[in-house]
Design an enzyme around this catalytic site. Structure first.
Site, short mmCIF file in Angstrom:
data_model
loop_
_atom_site.label_atom_id
_atom_site.label_comp_id
_atom_site.label_asym_id
_atom_site.label_seq_id
_atom_site.Cartn_x
_atom_site.Cartn_y
_atom_site.Cartn_z
CB CYS A 1 46.15 30.89 44.12
SG CYS A 1 44.80 29.52 42.52
CG HIS B 1 45.43 36.72 43.43
ND1 HIS B 1 46.18 36.58 41.84
CD2 HIS B 1 45.55 38.34 43.05
CE1 HIS B 1 46.91 37.40 40.92
NE2 HIS B 1 46.48 38.51 41.74
CG HIS C 1 44.16 32.25 39.28
ND1 HIS C 1 44.96 31.96 40.11
CD2 HIS C 1 44.07 33.75 40.03
CE1 HIS C 1 45.76 33.43 41.32
NE2 HIS C 1 45.59 34.49 40.42
#
Length: 184
Positions: free
Chosen positions: A82, A146, A134
């Site tokens: 990510c 993402h 994240h």
């Protein structure tokens, strides 16, 4: 009296046909505009209202990466995580260098609430409790791009129960971190 009515009706019909012809020309020009076609395409494919003010380079870039598998520490189309995906977007689309780790990136942004997010802003998540774990790039309409550890590069919705639960904050990169623009 009938002549006046017919004449008035004829004027109204001529006026309406002129208006319809002008609108048809505008619609034809709108459909033939490559940026408008791209906007319509990305709106349908990504589920985001892409319009004339949207960054088409961003949507094209993300579209080219959709489906890339997730790989922790990866930074290529063979596998990417990510933060590397976000870093690559910022480098290639916004000509901005950002850090590699989601927690480090968060230290370089102006924090934002969900309702302050704009296209290109960052979204941060805490899936493991207290620390940011994240990151993604906000697209609008509560959607973000993402690299998901379970699905690879995807577009998700902040209102999905999982993302709604782990959402931490949004963020906008501070101007001081942006590179000088270099014409490619």
């Amino acid at each position: 009296m009938i002549k006046k009515f017919l004449f008035s009706t004829l004027i109204v019909i001529c006026s309406l046909s002129t208006v319809f012809a002008q609108n048809k020309t505008k619609e034809t020009n709108k459909l033939e505009d490559p940026d408008n076609l791209a906007s319509q395409y990305f709106s349908q494919v990504m589920g985001v209202a892409v319009d004339a003010t949207s960054n088409l380079k961003l949507y094209k870039f993300i579209y080219e990466w959709i489906g890339t598998p997730y790989r922790f520490g990866g930074n290529t189309k063979k596998g990417i995580d990510c933060s590397a995906f976000t870093k690559t977007i910022y480098d290639k689309v916004f000509n901005t260098t950002i850090l590699r780790n989601s927690r480090d990136i968060f230290s370089t942004v102006n924090p934002l609430s969900k309702d302050e997010l704009k296209e290109g802003d960052l979204v941060f998540f805490r899936s493991n409790g207290r620390t940011i774990s994240h990151i993604g790039v906000y697209l609008g309409d509560n959607r973000f791009a993402h690299a998901s550890s379970s699905r690879g590069v995807v577009i998700s919705n902040l209102n999905e129960p999982y993302y709604s639960r782990i959402f931490y904050k949004g963020g906008r990169i501070l101007e001081a971190t942006k590179k000088d623009f270099v014409e490619e």
